[in-house]
Design a protein around this motif. Structure first.
Motif, PDB file in Angstrom:
ATOM      1  N   GLN A 198       0.758  -1.237  -0.005  1.00  0.00           N
ATOM      2  CA  GLN A 198       0.079  -0.059   0.128  1.00  0.00           C
ATOM      3  C   GLN A 198       0.732   1.220   0.057  1.00  0.00           C
ATOM      4  O   GLN A 198       0.666   2.304  -0.705  1.00  0.00           O
ATOM      5  CB  GLN A 198      -1.018   0.057   1.277  1.00  0.00           C
ATOM      6  N   TRP A 199       2.079   1.094   0.830  1.00  0.00           N
ATOM      7  CA  TRP A 199       2.952   2.424   0.684  1.00  0.00           C
ATOM      8  C   TRP A 199       3.344   2.602  -0.652  1.00  0.00           C
ATOM      9  O   TRP A 199       3.451   3.817  -1.092  1.00  0.00           O
ATOM     10  CB  TRP A 199       3.945   2.229   1.723  1.00  0.00           C
ATOM     11  N   ALA A 200       4.021   1.587  -1.467  1.00  0.00           N
ATOM     12  CA  ALA A 200       4.360   1.539  -2.698  1.00  0.00           C
ATOM     13  C   ALA A 200       3.266   2.171  -3.628  1.00  0.00           C
ATOM     14  O   ALA A 200       3.527   3.177  -4.663  1.00  0.00           O
ATOM     15  CB  ALA A 200       4.859   0.296  -3.186  1.00  0.00           C
ATOM     16  N   ALA A 201       2.108   1.682  -3.488  1.00  0.00           N
ATOM     17  CA  ALA A 201       0.913   2.193  -4.411  1.00  0.00           C
ATOM     18  C   ALA A 201       0.771   3.616  -4.172  1.00  0.00           C
ATOM     19  O   ALA A 201       0.498   4.386  -5.042  1.00  0.00           O
ATOM     20  CB  ALA A 201      -0.024   1.352  -4.091  1.00  0.00           C
ATOM     21  N   ASP A 202       0.716   4.143  -2.997  1.00  0.00           N
ATOM     22  CA  ASP A 202       0.570   5.444  -2.468  1.00  0.00           C
ATOM     23  C   ASP A 202       1.662   6.297  -3.098  1.00  0.00           C
ATOM     24  O   ASP A 202       1.217   7.351  -3.673  1.00  0.00           O
ATOM     25  CB  ASP A 202       0.394   5.599  -1.208  1.00  0.00           C
ATOM     26  N   THR A 203       2.738   5.915  -3.137  1.00  0.00           N
ATOM     27  CA  THR A 203       3.822   6.778  -3.584  1.00  0.00           C
ATOM     28  C   THR A 203       3.804   6.864  -4.890  1.00  0.00           C
ATOM     29  O   THR A 203       3.929   8.100  -5.310  1.00  0.00           O
ATOM     30  CB  THR A 203       5.017   5.884  -3.082  1.00  0.00           C
ATOM     31  N   VAL A 204       3.643   5.785  -5.743  1.00  0.00           N
ATOM     32  CA  VAL A 204       3.236   6.078  -7.278  1.00  0.00           C
ATOM     33  C   VAL A 204       2.152   6.945  -7.712  1.00  0.00           C
ATOM     34  O   VAL A 204       2.190   7.507  -8.541  1.00  0.00           O
ATOM     35  CB  VAL A 204       3.333   4.526  -7.852  1.00  0.00           C
ATOM     36  N   GLN A 205       1.046   6.606  -6.805  1.00  0.00           N
ATOM     37  CA  GLN A 205      -0.266   7.342  -7.100  1.00  0.00           C
ATOM     38  C   GLN A 205       0.044   8.702  -6.900  1.00  0.00           C
ATOM     39  O   GLN A 205      -0.470   9.550  -7.598  1.00  0.00           O
ATOM     40  CB  GLN A 205      -1.242   6.816  -6.011  1.00  0.00           C
ATOM     41  N   LYS A 206       0.773   9.136  -5.893  1.00  0.00           N
ATOM     42  CA  LYS A 206       1.057  10.439  -5.809  1.00  0.00           C
ATOM     43  C   LYS A 206       1.911  11.168  -6.803  1.00  0.00           C
ATOM     44  O   LYS A 206       1.622  12.354  -7.360  1.00  0.00           O
ATOM     45  CB  LYS A 206       1.709  10.817  -4.354  1.00  0.00           C
ATOM     46  N   VAL A 207       2.858  10.398  -7.188  1.00  0.00           N
ATOM     47  CA  VAL A 207       3.756  10.832  -8.542  1.00  0.00           C
ATOM     48  C   VAL A 207       2.773  11.210  -9.670  1.00  0.00           C
ATOM     49  O   VAL A 207       2.799  12.021 -10.450  1.00  0.00           O
ATOM     50  CB  VAL A 207       4.828   9.899  -8.834  1.00  0.00           C
ATOM     51  N   LEU A 208       1.875   9.984  -9.985  1.00  0.00           N
ATOM     52  CA  LEU A 208       1.134  10.162 -11.074  1.00  0.00           C
ATOM     53  C   LEU A 208       0.205  11.357 -10.824  1.00  0.00           C
ATOM     54  O   LEU A 208      -0.322  12.195 -11.875  1.00  0.00           O
ATOM     55  CB  LEU A 208       0.426   8.938 -11.304  1.00  0.00           C
ATOM     56  N   ALA A 209      -0.486  11.533  -9.632  1.00  0.00           N
ATOM     57  CA  ALA A 209      -1.429  12.575  -9.481  1.00  0.00           C
ATOM     58  C   ALA A 209      -0.778  14.266  -9.992  1.00  0.00           C
ATOM     59  O   ALA A 209      -1.615  14.773 -10.590  1.00  0.00           O
ATOM     60  CB  ALA A 209      -2.140  12.475  -8.134  1.00  0.00           C
ATOM     61  N   ALA A 210       0.128  14.260  -9.540  1.00  0.00           N
ATOM     62  CA  ALA A 210       1.009  15.250  -9.551  1.00  0.00           C
ATOM     63  C   ALA A 210       1.278  15.667 -11.018  1.00  0.00           C
ATOM     64  O   ALA A 210       1.070  16.748 -11.539  1.00  0.00           O
ATOM     65  CB  ALA A 210       2.283  15.625  -8.852  1.00  0.00           C
ATOM     66  N   LYS A 211       1.752  14.796 -11.668  1.00  0.00           N
ATOM     67  CA  LYS A 211       2.294  14.846 -13.034  1.00  0.00           C
ATOM     68  C   LYS A 211       1.204  14.813 -14.147  1.00  0.00           C
ATOM     69  O   LYS A 211       1.189  15.380 -15.124  1.00  0.00           O
ATOM     70  CB  LYS A 211       3.298  13.667 -13.532  1.00  0.00           C
ATOM     71  N   LEU A 212       0.250  13.997 -13.787  1.00  0.00           N
ATOM     72  CA  LEU A 212      -1.013  14.015 -14.916  1.00  0.00           C
ATOM     73  C   LEU A 212      -1.902  15.272 -15.115  1.00  0.00           C
ATOM     74  O   LEU A 212      -2.518  15.231 -16.066  1.00  0.00           O
ATOM     75  CB  LEU A 212      -2.013  12.747 -14.412  1.00  0.00           C
ATOM     76  N   ARG A 213      -1.550  16.088 -13.865  1.00  0.00           N
ATOM     77  CA  ARG A 213      -2.408  17.525 -14.021  1.00  0.00           C
ATOM     78  C   ARG A 213      -1.808  18.021 -15.417  1.00  0.00           C
ATOM     79  O   ARG A 213      -2.649  18.941 -16.093  1.00  0.00           O
ATOM     80  CB  ARG A 213      -2.067  18.311 -13.159  1.00  0.00           C
ATOM     81  N   LYS A 214      -0.685  17.820 -15.976  1.00  0.00           N
ATOM     82  CA  LYS A 214      -0.118  18.533 -17.218  1.00  0.00           C
ATOM     83  C   LYS A 214      -0.370  17.670 -18.340  1.00  0.00           C
ATOM     84  O   LYS A 214       0.141  17.955 -19.361  1.00  0.00           O
ATOM     85  CB  LYS A 214       1.431  18.671 -16.850  1.00  0.00           C
ATOM     86  N   GLY A 215      -1.025  16.473 -18.192  1.00  0.00           N
ATOM     87  CA  GLY A 215      -1.354  15.516 -19.452  1.00  0.00           C
ATOM     88  C   GLY A 215      -0.788  14.297 -19.150  1.00  0.00           C
ATOM     89  O   GLY A 215       0.027  14.014 -18.464  1.00  0.00           O
ATOM     90  N   PRO A 216      -1.627  13.235 -20.020  1.00  0.00           N
ATOM     91  CA  PRO A 216      -1.145  11.963 -19.976  1.00  0.00           C
ATOM     92  C   PRO A 216       0.444  11.665 -20.344  1.00  0.00           C
ATOM     93  O   PRO A 216       0.842  10.669 -19.797  1.00  0.00           O
ATOM     94  CB  PRO A 216      -2.046  11.103 -20.949  1.00  0.00           C
ATOM     95  N   ALA A 217       0.978  12.445 -21.324  1.00  0.00           N
ATOM     96  CA  ALA A 217       2.248  12.097 -21.539  1.00  0.00           C
ATOM     97  C   ALA A 217       3.183  12.359 -20.444  1.00  0.00           C
ATOM     98  O   ALA A 217       4.161  11.972 -20.277  1.00  0.00           O
ATOM     99  CB  ALA A 217       2.762  13.012 -23.062  1.00  0.00           C
TER     100      ALA A 217
END
Length: 183
Positions: free
Chosen positions: A55-74
């Motif tokens: 769950q910790w690993a999942a949350d860590t990646v989820q946070k990275v994705l959430a921050a960067k996906l604001r700028k688009g999928p690429a």
């Protein structure tokens, strides 16, 4: 020693050794904590600790994705692959993904396996949502997102086996081109 340090230590050991080769005693030593406090924080033993590490690993990646996906999928995709690139290279090809490690071992508890499945669903769901927001049809967005997560996990395994970052970089470049062409 905090609970979080034990969880991150467990995630690190699982991503390097796998779940079966990781014991509570070794996690305590790796995290620099007394064995008793490990059992205090994790009365459910190794299964509870493995579930929380996933769950910790999942949350860590989820946070990275959430921050960067604001700028688009690429941008999200690039960040996703950059994270795995950093993990693989910083560990000299010794570490991969604890979520995958838990997913492929036959003695994984139902709880840890459910956490791993949830991690993969969350990551691909985040990517799919971003793709949809950028004009990709829902079914296609889900399929592309699952391709990205599966390809990243497979590429990380190839990198570790080959002791080369080339598979990850190649997969990232191909998927980035595919995503940019779709959005």
């Amino acid at each position: 020693m905090s609970r979080e340090q034990i969880v991150t230590g467990a995630a690190d050991m699982i991503r390097r050794r796998g779940l079966n080769a990781t014991s509570i005693r070794e996690v305590a030593k790796h995290a620099g904590t007394p064995l008793g406090s490990t059992y205090h924080y994790f009365p459910g033993g190794k299964n509870q600790l493995a579930t929380e590490a996933v769950q910790w690993a999942a949350d860590t990646v989820q946070k990275v994705l959430a921050a960067k996906l604001r700028k688009g999928p690429a941008e999200g995709l690039k960040a996703f692959f950059a994270l795995w690139r950093q993990i693989v290279t910083d560990s000299d090809f010794q570490a991969g993904c604890p979520v995958l490690a838990v997913s492929v071992e036959e003695t994984t508890s139902a709880e840890a396996l459910a956490a791993a499945a949830g991690a993969f669903r969350t990551w691909s769901g985040q990517l799919a949502d971003s793709l949809e927001e950028h004009g990709v049809a829902k079914h296609r967005a889900q399929s592309l997102a699952q391709l990205v997560v599966a390809a990243a996990e497979g590429a990380v395994a190839m990198c570790r086996a080959q002791r080369s970052i080339e598979p990850l970089d190649n997969v990232a470049a191909e998927l980035t081109a595919l995503i940019e062409a779709r959005t």
